[in-house]
Enzyme design. Structure first.
Site, PDB file in Angstrom:
ATOM      1  CG  LEU A  12      -2.008  -1.076   1.234  1.00 10.34           C
ATOM      2  CD1 LEU A  12      -2.831  -0.970   2.499  1.00 10.34           C
ATOM      3  CD2 LEU A  12      -2.898  -0.979   0.009  1.00 10.34           C
ATOM      4  CG  MET A  14      12.394   4.921   9.354  1.00 11.69           C
ATOM      5  SD  MET A  14      14.180   4.644   9.376  1.00 11.69           S
ATOM      6  CE  MET A  14      14.351   3.733  10.912  1.00 11.69           C
ATOM      7  CG  ASP A  66       1.805  14.378  14.493  1.00  9.11           C
ATOM      8  OD1 ASP A  66       1.873  15.613  14.288  1.00  9.11           O
ATOM      9  OD2 ASP A  66       2.275  13.536  13.715  1.00  9.11           O
TER      10      ASP A  66
END
Length: 493
Positions: A16, A21, A137
């Site tokens: 996807l 990382m 966040d």
């Protein structure tokens, strides 16, 4: 790189997205028999990185934080695991687009959608805060609008878990522009850092711009010392002034001057706004055009890429301000369109309703309509199956009555060679103020005083009487009542 065939018990079916990382995979859970998204992080990159411990801790923290939350507005985490090469998190597989995608496409959200997005977000934050989890966040890239208009909060990678926590809890983590003032000053943090970020989001939805801009250093100074331009004072803004006070409260420099929590933010927002709130973002915003890309979009962003990495091939979203209306075309038999919609929905889901209504406006016969709709299907097998479905409505019965071959799709129905309503030429004239007022009174008989607002908005968007009529009849759900209103509107002088 070589991708695994399995991760733990999960069978990998596709990629996807990829970040710096790790990789996000679509996979299948053989026990529960469901699709999942699996976010991975490569151990080799962790081991070679100076920030290895921090990255690994953030990754595990995401599983711990989201794993303790059970709310329909939060992307669910199912499992955490490791193998020789990578660590991974199995999570809910979400179809949709991030709010960042909409903002990037310059979508101008109508007020009802702004309220829906904010209320859904604040409901999810209330649940997270009640569980002692602060996201830290909140930003458009971490908020997904599903194909059904539901909001999902994703990516708890830097969340604070109250009483458990990681080291350096007060470090400056997050995304510049969404970081609350106290995160820069090193003061103790609490759940109100999410209130600040939600205030930034509200500002963006209202204006299409960030409240603070500049380099990271300039952003820090402005967030700490300056107030943003009020949303209602932006050039060309039509947003009501009551939003200014809500934004100011959410973006207060001192946490104690902000809303005490997500419920207070939500309740004040709803108390000031006259627009009814919807449980979902409108279809007109979610579904504007459907694009089936040949390849999946890669994710981008932080160490793992952003939350878009575990979405399906995206729906391309156009501007809600310029999108065509999805009112049912007046010259088609509603039963026919419902049959076509039900057939198409087997392949594209709820978006079939909007696709059929849009296509029917430009098509004068059933074969052309089905051919146009087949363009949205992904494979030849799907198109063949779609064309193979038999409909009970066909030929002349596909329409309300026989339509004149020369008439455009928006022409009034014709019976025995005579128009049931006004002459076709009259319906193509611009709607006059008198026509709009008469139409408004007729609509008010069906839906009440709100007809005044709806008629005013529709008149501003319509270039012909017929377009205005199409927008007004959309407001009436009952079939017979809609037909009566259509007849009355088309008879207006």
């Amino acid at each position: 790189m070589k991708h695994p065939e399995r991760l733990g018990k999960y069978t990998v079916t596709s990629v996807l997205g990829e970040g710096a990382m790790g990789v996000v995979y679509k996979a299948f859970d053989p026990d529960i028999k469901r699709q999942v998204a699996i976010k991975t992080i490569r151990k080799q990159l962790i081991d070679d990185s100076p920030q290895a411990a921090s990255v690994a801790a953030r990754f595990r923290n995401e599983a711990q934080a989201a794993g303790r939350l059970h709310h329909p507005g939060i992307v669910a985490v199912y499992d955490y695991g490791e193998d020789r090469d990578r660590a991974f998190i199995a999570m809910e597989y979400v179809e949709g687009h991030s709010v960042a995608h909409y903002l990037g496409r310059k979508t101008k959200f109508p007020e009802q959608d702004i309220l829906s997005i904010m209320v859904q977000l604040l409901d999810a934050l209330e649940h997270a805060h009640d569980q002692g989890v602060w996201h830290r966040d909140i930003k458009p890239a971490n908020l997904i609008i599903t194909r059904h208009g539901k909001l999902k909060v994703a990516d708890f990678g830097i969340a604070r878990i109250d009483a458990v926590g990681l080291t350096q809890l007060n470090a400056v983590v997050g995304t510049p522009g969404y970081i609350a003032p106290e995160q820069y000053t090193g003061e103790p943090l609490d759940h109100r850092v999410d209130i600040w970020s939600a205030g930034v989001l509200l500002y963006q939805l209202l204006t299409g711009q960030m409240p603070f801009n500049g380099t990271p250093e300039a952003l820090m100074y402005r967030i700490l010392h300056e107030d943003p331009v009020r949303p209602s004072q932006h050039a060309g803004s039509t947003r009501p002034e009551y939003y200014d006070e809500v934004v100011a409260m959410a973006l207060a420099k001192q946490p104690k001057q902000r809303y005490a929590g997500a419920p207070a933010f939500r309740d004040d927002l709803l108390a000031r706004c006259s627009t009814p709130v919807s449980a979902t973002v409108s279809e007109e915003t979610v579904i504007m055009e459907v694009v089936r890309p040949e390849s999946l979009l890669p994710s981008s962003g932080g160490p793992m890429g952003n939350s878009r990495g575990h979405l399906t091939p995206p729906i391309s979203i156009g501007s809600a301000a310029t999108a065509p209306t999805t009112a049912p075309p007046t010259h088609w038999n509603p039963a026919t369109l419902q049959e076509v919609e039900a057939t198409l929905a087997r392949f594209v889901g709820p978006m079939a309703k909007v696709l059929v209504r849009r296509a029917a406006r430009d098509c004068a016969d059933l074969d052309t309509l089905r051919t146009k709709l087949a363009e949205h299907l992904q494979t030849e097998q799907e198109r063949s199956t779609f064309f193979g479905q038999r409909l009970t409505s066909s030929g002349a019965s596909a329409f309300r009555t026989t339509v004149s071959p020369q008439a455009p799709a928006s022409a009034p129905a014709v019976v025995g060679g005579a128009s049931r309503g006004a002459p076709l030429a009259a319906l193509q004239l611009p709607p006059s103020a008198e026509f709009v007022e008469r139409a408004q009174r007729l609509l008010a008989g069906q839906i009440g005083p709100i007809a005044k607002i709806i008629a005013k908005k529709a008149a501003a968007e319509a270039t012909t009487r017929q377009q205005l009529i199409d927008r007004l009849v959309e407001q009436v759900e009952d079939g017979p009542a809609r037909a009566r209103l259509l007849d009355q509107l088309q008879r207006l002088p």
